[in-house]
Write a protein that holds these residues in place. Structure first.
Motif, mmCIF file in Angstrom:
data_model
loop_
_atom_site.group_PDB
_atom_site.id
_atom_site.type_symbol
_atom_site.label_atom_id
_atom_site.label_comp_id
_atom_site.label_asym_id
_atom_site.label_seq_id
_atom_site.Cartn_x
_atom_site.Cartn_y
_atom_site.Cartn_z
ATOM 1 N N UNK A 1 -41.931 38.166 -71.740
ATOM 2 C CA UNK A 1 -42.968 38.373 -72.761
ATOM 3 C C UNK A 1 -44.346 38.308 -72.129
ATOM 4 N N UNK A 2 -44.565 37.322 -71.258
ATOM 5 C CA UNK A 2 -45.885 37.193 -70.602
ATOM 6 C C UNK A 2 -46.199 38.440 -69.779
ATOM 7 N N UNK A 3 -45.242 38.935 -69.011
ATOM 8 C CA UNK A 3 -45.482 40.126 -68.196
ATOM 9 C C UNK A 3 -45.735 41.347 -69.074
ATOM 10 N N UNK A 4 -44.981 41.501 -70.168
ATOM 11 C CA UNK A 4 -45.148 42.667 -71.036
ATOM 12 C C UNK A 4 -46.499 42.641 -71.741
ATOM 13 N N UNK A 5 -46.919 41.484 -72.222
ATOM 14 C CA UNK A 5 -48.224 41.394 -72.891
ATOM 15 C C UNK A 5 -49.364 41.637 -71.914
#
Length: 292
Positions: free
Chosen positions: A255-259
């Motif tokens: 999630x952190x990488x995608x955001x």
């Protein structure tokens, strides 16, 4: 009255009675030895018969205990009848009934744990190998006996839990099924398009290997926080604690990488700092002095 002669006669009578009873004691000891041999043989036979079925290990232990206990009760009764020929089943049951009341009050906790152990072994839930949580104890069930259960905590310590605690209190069985639902909260800034953010989060979670995407992924806009709009993200993965931690680690990283790739900010919470003036110790008491 000659007390010494009376005492001597009584001792001689007791000695004569003891010598006369020696054959009965020998036969009783032989009966006890035979009972021990039969109990061991019956337990092995029970293991062979039960081992061919899919019966639970805890129930198997209960069957072995019941078979052994029944054989010992019969053997001890036969040995008692050999020593005391006047003993009958009716008199034995009457004596046991009176003694059971006194023993029941004296060993109430022991009998409570014993009955709780029997009921735990009979019921289908909470098998050996399950990870449970009860009364602040979380760990893997290693052994279930008639009085206590052994729970290996996730940090490695062994906890011996009385069966009455596991029977009278709610027990969460974390590994009752192979998968269970996990969740994490993700916050995005107020200027973010929530539909776009939810889509980015969903696609990132679906790409995680440990996530069972076929069972559905939930993305809920949960609340307005002080500096962010929070999403509740829920997914299905393995039911063991380690499987949950591993899947949560991968989901948070994804999630952190995608955001970050989508340019969506995960804001820090606003913190209000209160600054106070520091006054040297030498100036204390001089601040309110009038100016000359």
């Amino acid at each position: 009255m000659n007390y010494i002669a009376t005492l001597r006669d009584q001792l001689q009578g007791m000695a004569t009675g003891f010598v006369a009873a020696l054959p009965s004691f020998a036969i009783a000891l032989f009966v006890i030895l035979l009972t021990w041999i039969v109990a061991r043989f019956a337990t092995k036979l029970s293991d062979m018969l039960v081992g061919k079925t899919d019966i639970r290990p805890s129930l198997k232990n209960l069957i072995d205990t019941v078979v052994k206990l029944a054989i010992w009760v019969i053997g001890l009764f036969i040995a008692a009848v050999v020593v005391m020929p006047d003993l009958t089943p009716a008199s034995l049951l009457a004596g046991l009934g009176i003694g059971a009341v006194a023993i029941g009050f004296a060993f109430q906790d022991i009998f409570e744990n014993f009955l709780a152990g029997v009921l735990i072994m009979v019921r289908e839930k909470m098998r050996i190998g399950d990870v449970i949580e009860c009364q602040g104890i979380t760990g893997k069930v290693e052994h279930i006996s008639l009085r206590e259960s052994h729970v290996r905590r996730l940090s490695g310590e062994l906890t011996v839990v009385p069966n009455s605690i596991l029977f009278k209190n709610p027990v969460e069985i974390l590994t009752d099924v192979d998968q269970r639902r996990h969740e994490v909260v993700v916050g995005v800034s107020y200027d973010t398009n929530l539909d776009h953010a939810a889509d980015v989060i969903r696609r990132s979670v679906e790409e995680v290997d440990d996530v069972l995407a076929s069972k559905g992924i939930d993305i809920f806009a949960q609340e307005f926080n002080s500096s962010s709009v929070d999403f509740l993200v829920r997914w299905w993965a393995g039911s063991t604690p380690r499987a949950g931690w591993e899947s949560k680690d991968k989901v948070v990283r994804a999630i952190k990488a995608a955001l970050d790739d989508a340019g969506i900010e995960i804001p820090f919470p606003y913190v209000t700092h209160t600054f106070k003036e520091t006054v040297p110790v030498s100036q204390i008491g001089q601040q309110n002095k009038p100016t000359p």
